[in-house]
Write an enzyme that holds these catalytic residues in place. Structure first.
Site, PDB file in Angstrom:
ATOM      1  N   ARG A 176      58.236 -17.393  65.101  1.00  0.00           N
ATOM      2  CA  ARG A 176      58.904 -18.207  64.086  1.00  0.00           C
ATOM      3  C   ARG A 176      58.254 -19.588  64.060  1.00  0.00           C
ATOM      4  O   ARG A 176      58.265 -20.314  65.043  1.00  0.00           O
ATOM      5  CB  ARG A 176      60.395 -18.330  64.435  1.00  0.00           C
ATOM      6  CG  ARG A 176      61.225 -19.096  63.429  1.00  0.00           C
ATOM      7  CD  ARG A 176      62.702 -19.042  63.842  1.00  0.00           C
ATOM      8  NE  ARG A 176      63.544 -19.738  62.871  1.00  0.00           N
ATOM      9  CZ  ARG A 176      63.823 -21.029  62.910  1.00  0.00           C
ATOM     10  NH1 ARG A 176      63.328 -21.786  63.883  1.00  0.00           N
ATOM     11  NH2 ARG A 176      64.589 -21.576  61.999  1.00  0.00           N
ATOM     12  N   SER A 205      68.473 -11.489  58.158  1.00  0.00           N
ATOM     13  CA  SER A 205      69.543 -12.263  58.778  1.00  0.00           C
ATOM     14  C   SER A 205      70.792 -12.219  57.901  1.00  0.00           C
ATOM     15  O   SER A 205      70.710 -12.407  56.688  1.00  0.00           O
ATOM     16  CB  SER A 205      69.123 -13.726  58.952  1.00  0.00           C
ATOM     17  OG  SER A 205      68.068 -13.833  59.883  1.00  0.00           O
ATOM     18  N   LYS A 216      68.552 -23.957  66.047  1.00  0.00           N
ATOM     19  CA  LYS A 216      68.498 -23.967  64.587  1.00  0.00           C
ATOM     20  C   LYS A 216      69.618 -24.858  64.074  1.00  0.00           C
ATOM     21  O   LYS A 216      70.791 -24.490  64.102  1.00  0.00           O
ATOM     22  CB  LYS A 216      68.654 -22.528  64.062  1.00  0.00           C
ATOM     23  CG  LYS A 216      68.157 -22.349  62.636  1.00  0.00           C
ATOM     24  CD  LYS A 216      68.240 -20.898  62.223  1.00  0.00           C
ATOM     25  CE  LYS A 216      67.771 -20.732  60.787  1.00  0.00           C
ATOM     26  NZ  LYS A 216      68.025 -19.400  60.254  1.00  0.00           N
TER      27      LYS A 216
END
Length: 209
Positions: free
Chosen positions: A42, A111, A140
């Protein structure tokens, strides 16, 4: 077309954003020895070229251990390095469109936060669900907490594997072991650990997978 061999999602490592390649590769290799079964790269703030180079290095390492590489968001990078799949969020390209772009057998993860999103993702061709954020997370900043019970509900409404994500660590992972999930995705619980191999091993043991 689905993969004939569904990956083992039990301990799914998501990389920490902007980690130097050398550090990332070292942590990933150690975590694999502790039981990590899938790795997602990511990167939100690097150039396409740097993302490609890092993904290529990681793919080479993971191939030697027969561990699948999932690329976050960037379908072009996933295709370019021959990754096992791509993972997208609700604000990315729609899952239905992504599925059309991916070759047969390439994994698509989506997600979700609520059961309705999970049902839609499955209908649109997702191979697995990333459900979160299960717990508060510092990794996050924009992650919203799921409603209590939502994880179990998501596992009930889809037939594809569900991977829990968000703030999962050694103190809380056991609390979600009976929710119906195929596995747990972690970031800092492994990347920030003094011993990534031991951290991974403990997480897997506590999850009971």
């Amino acid at each position: 077309m689905k993969l004939h061999n569904t990956p083992d999602y039990s301990l799914y490592l998501v990389s920490e954003d902007a980690m130097p390649a050398e550090s990332l590769l070292s942590i990933v290799e150690k975590s694999i020895s502790g039981g990590v079964t899938v790795v997602q790269l990511r990167e939100k703030h690097i150039s396409g070229k740097d993302f490609y180079n890092k993904a290529s290095q990681l793919k080479k390492l993971l191939d030697s251990y027969k561990i699948p590489l999932i690329i976050n968001d960037r379908i072009d990078i996933a295709l370019a390095v021959g990754a096992a799949g791509v993972h997208i969020g609700q604000d990315d390209i729609p899952a239905k469109a992504a599925r059309k772009m991916l070759p047969d057998g390439m994994l698509l993860g989506v997600s979700v936060q609520i059961p309705a999103e999970a049902v839609q993702a499955e209908a649109d061709g997702a191979d697995y669900i990333g459900a979160g954020s299960v717990f508060p997370t510092a990794t996050k900043n924009d992650a919203k907490l799921m409603e209590p019970g939502a994880l179990n509900q998501i596992c009930e409404v889809v037939k594809i594997p569900v991977v829990a994500i968000g703030g999962i660590n050694k103190t809380n992972i056991a609390t979600i072991s009976d929710s119906g999930i195929a596995g747990a995705a972690v970031v800092s619980a492994i990347t920030q650990a003094e011993n990534p191999a031991e951290a991974a091993s403990l997480l897997k043991k506590l999850l009971g997978k």
